[in-house]
Every structure is written in C-alpha cells, then in structure tokens.
Design an enzyme around this catalytic site. Structure first.
Site, PDB file in Angstrom:
ATOM      1  N   THR A  66      40.289  38.275  45.847  1.00 38.78           N
ATOM      2  CA  THR A  66      40.913  36.938  45.886  1.00 38.78           C
ATOM      3  C   THR A  66      41.278  36.397  44.501  1.00 38.78           C
ATOM      4  O   THR A  66      42.209  35.609  44.381  1.00 38.78           O
ATOM      5  CB  THR A  66      39.973  35.924  46.575  1.00 38.78           C
ATOM      6  OG1 THR A  66      38.708  35.968  45.913  1.00 38.78           O
ATOM      7  CG2 THR A  66      39.810  36.227  48.041  1.00 38.78           C
TER       8      THR A  66
ATOM      9  N   CYS B 146      43.858  34.244  46.130  1.00 35.24           N
ATOM     10  CA  CYS B 146      43.648  32.798  46.282  1.00 35.24           C
ATOM     11  C   CYS B 146      44.294  32.113  45.075  1.00 35.24           C
ATOM     12  O   CYS B 146      44.141  32.575  43.951  1.00 35.24           O
ATOM     13  CB  CYS B 146      42.151  32.531  46.327  1.00 35.24           C
ATOM     14  SG  CYS B 146      41.699  30.864  45.912  1.00 35.24           S
TER      15      CYS B 146
ATOM     16  N   GLU C   6      32.409  40.795  45.198  1.00 33.85           N
ATOM     17  CA  GLU C   6      33.389  40.580  46.277  1.00 33.85           C
ATOM     18  C   GLU C   6      34.087  41.887  46.635  1.00 33.85           C
ATOM     19  O   GLU C   6      34.280  42.210  47.814  1.00 33.85           O
ATOM     20  CB  GLU C   6      34.442  39.543  45.853  1.00 33.85           C
ATOM     21  CG  GLU C   6      35.479  39.318  46.947  1.00 33.85           C
ATOM     22  CD  GLU C   6      36.710  38.547  46.477  1.00 33.85           C
ATOM     23  OE1 GLU C   6      36.565  37.663  45.607  1.00 33.85           O
ATOM     24  OE2 GLU C   6      37.801  38.848  46.980  1.00 33.85           O
TER      25      GLU C   6
ATOM     26  N   HIS D 190      32.718  44.281  40.938  1.00 36.42           N
ATOM     27  CA  HIS D 190      32.570  42.876  41.326  1.00 36.42           C
ATOM     28  C   HIS D 190      31.986  42.797  42.746  1.00 36.42           C
ATOM     29  O   HIS D 190      32.428  43.528  43.635  1.00 36.42           O
ATOM     30  CB  HIS D 190      33.939  42.180  41.272  1.00 36.42           C
ATOM     31  CG  HIS D 190      33.833  40.692  41.397  1.00 36.42           C
ATOM     32  ND1 HIS D 190      33.604  40.078  42.605  1.00 36.42           N
ATOM     33  CD2 HIS D 190      33.904  39.700  40.479  1.00 36.42           C
ATOM     34  CE1 HIS D 190      33.535  38.760  42.413  1.00 36.42           C
ATOM     35  NE2 HIS D 190      33.726  38.515  41.127  1.00 36.42           N
TER      36      HIS D 190
ATOM     37  N   SER E 216      30.003  33.451  33.210  1.00 33.94           N
ATOM     38  CA  SER E 216      31.026  33.337  34.252  1.00 33.94           C
ATOM     39  C   SER E 216      32.308  34.012  33.772  1.00 33.94           C
ATOM     40  O   SER E 216      32.904  33.587  32.780  1.00 33.94           O
ATOM     41  CB  SER E 216      31.287  31.855  34.553  1.00 33.94           C
ATOM     42  OG  SER E 216      32.584  31.683  35.082  1.00 33.94           O
TER      43      SER E 216
HETATM   44  S1  SF4 Z   1      38.540  29.151  46.748  1.00 39.92           S
HETATM   45 FE1  SF4 Z   1      39.414  31.004  45.837  1.00 39.92          FE
HETATM   46  S2  SF4 Z   1      38.448  31.218  43.836  1.00 39.92           S
HETATM   47 FE2  SF4 Z   1      37.216  29.788  45.038  1.00 39.92          FE
HETATM   48  S3  SF4 Z   1      35.614  31.049  46.001  1.00 39.92           S
HETATM   49 FE3  SF4 Z   1      37.318  30.908  47.444  1.00 39.92          FE
HETATM   50  S4  SF4 Z   1      38.557  32.684  47.039  1.00 39.92           S
HETATM   51 FE4  SF4 Z   1      37.226  32.444  45.282  1.00 39.92          FE
END
Ligand code: SF4
Length: 278
Positions: free
Chosen positions: A162, A190, A124, A122, A218
């Site tokens: 995240t 997140c 990220e 990924h 996605s």
């Molecule tokens: S808010 Fe959370 S899910 Fe959305 S881009 Fe940022 S880290 Fe990724």
C-alpha cells in the site's frame, strides 16, 4: 518565527483507526497485548504500555488473552495460530491492507501467478506474500524490475504494497510490457503516503528550514526527512520538542513542519507550540 504545517501530514486513516481501537481496548481489557509494536513511534508504544497494553514480539510469546493486530496486518498462519490458542483478536489491520491481502489471495486462487510489488522484509509484504500462497498459486516478491523472474507464465496478477510509489510500480509494468507479458493489475497503493511526500516536498521548497516529527525507527518518517533534504538544506528530524535546539533556528523566518503517518497530533502540536514560542 512563522511555522507552516504541511497540507498533508501526521497519522493516516489506518493508523488513526488502529490507535483508536488500541486505546479503547486498553481501557476495556485487563490482559491485552499488541502483536509487534502497534506503530513505529516509541512514545506512543510507551504510553500504551503504561495503559496496560503490552507487547508480544510474536505469536509464541503472547501471554495475554486478547491480542491487537496492527495496521500492517498478519499472515493467515498467524491468524490460524491465534485461533488455535483461542485468543480474542482485535483486528486493527487497515482496510486498505485487507483489500490488498484479499487481492493476493483471490488472484492466486484463480490461477494467476501473483507478483507482489514491495519491500520483501516489510511485515505488510510478508502478509501479502503469505495470503497469495494461501490461495494455492505461485507468488513472487518484486522490489525492482531486476527482481522479475526470467521465466514468467501468464496469467499474471499484480498486487502492490500500500505504501509503494507509483514510480516503482510503473517501472515494473514497463519491464513486463517490454517482455510482451499481459497482466491483471490490482492497484492497491494507498494515497496517504504519496500525499504526505508531495506536500513535504512542496513545502520544503518554500521555507528556510524543515522540521520532521516522528519515530526515528519509522521508515515513512525518515523517508519524509530525506525528501525534505532534497529541497531544503536545514532539516531536523525529531521525536519530541526537547530535541530542538533554539540556536539552530536563529535568523530563520519561516519553518515548515511535516510528520510521518505514525505521528499523532499531540506530538505535532507539542513541536509546533515549541517553535512558535521562540
Ligand atoms: S491508510 Fe494507507 S498508509 Fe495508512 S495504514 Fe492504511 S494503507 Fe497504510
């Protein structure tokens, strides 16, 4: 037909911020590209292209003078290359991702062996691994407990992609505990992804069918469709209302709707309007 939209669905804070920055930049600059597709949503990428925001797959084929970095963030090497080419950079890296990048770098610079919990391929995670290496220490990517190296030296620092699940993180912490290893955890998960998954699962249990809106490319949208399919036997993953077939909804009283974190409100509303018109 009753249409119920999941309590949490559609664009998250980081993607909305990236889209706002990109649309503003498209209006402001003549020569501008995103580094990789801004989000995994073909219609949005197409619309941005129509507004003059082109796409460069990597640093070597940038032709514009201004570059937009997407919400996943980039490696320090990419930032260095952009600086070397004296390009103007609009950095749409999500602040949550930036926090994880800083954690990987700082733990590594402080002498920790860094474990990045996430999917190795990924973008990220590739960024997190590279930021960790830039800190000068040893960095590993761990996608499951079986990926933990057989020899690990304390001090250990943990940074998490995240969008990872708490279950995966916990399984890795349990494996470290079982080996008697201490670690410093930077919990960089997140909540947006988990909130969308939980809301989709809750809704799918209480409706006759689920419609999942978002790019077929996605992974977070596809994952939502998979979760819905665990609770509901009629799940339709569509990008646009034109993909819905009216006969599929015959006899259905209540349909639930969710959307991935890369699906803008305009696409959700178009699908809701179509379903409500039947
Ligand atoms: S808010 Fe959370 S899910 Fe959305 S881009 Fe940022 S880290 Fe990724």
């Amino acid at each position: 037909m009753n249409v119920v939209v999941a309590e949490h669905s559609g664009v998250c804070y980081g993607v909305k911020r990236a889209l706002d920055l990109a649309y503003d930049a498209a209006a402001q600059y003549d020569s501008i590209q995103t580094l990789g597709p801004l989000i995994h949503n073909p219609q949005v990428v197409q619309e941005l292209a129509e507004r003059g925001l082109g796409l460069a797959e990597d640093v070597s084929n940038i032709q514009a003078r201004t570059v937009v970095i997407r919400s996943h963030g980039v490696t320090p090497e990419v930032l260095d290359a952009l600086e070397e080419q004296k390009l103007e950079v609009i950095d749409a890296t999500c602040p949550h991702v930036l926090r994880a990048q800083r954690a990987a770098h700082d733990l590594s610079a402080q002498g920790f062996t860094v474990l990045v919990v996430g999917e190795a391929d990924h973008p990220e995670v590739q960024g997190l691994l590279a930021w960790g290496k830039r800190g000068g220490g040893t960095v590993y990517c761990v996608s499951s407990p079986s990926d933990l190296p057989s020899t690990l030296q304390e001090p250990l620092g943990i940074v998490v992609q995240t969008t990872q699940t708490r279950e995966l993180l916990q399984s890795i912490l349990d494996a470290l505990d079982a080996r008697g290893l201490n670690y410093e955890l930077r919990d960089t998960i997140c909540s947006a992804t988990n909130e969308r998954q939980k809301a989709a699962a809750d809704l799918a249990q209480n409706v006759d069918a689920m419609v999942v809106v978002g790019g077929k490319n996605s992974s977070n949208t596809t994952h939502l469709a998979d979760i819905c399919a665990q609770y509901c036997n009629k799940v339709f993953h569509v990008e646009m209302p034109s993909e819905l077939v009216k006969q599929d909804f015959e006899g259905i009283e209540t349909v639930g709707l969710t959307a991935g974190a890369s699906t803008p409100d305009s696409q959700i509303n178009a699908v809701v309007d179509c379903l409500r018109s039947w």
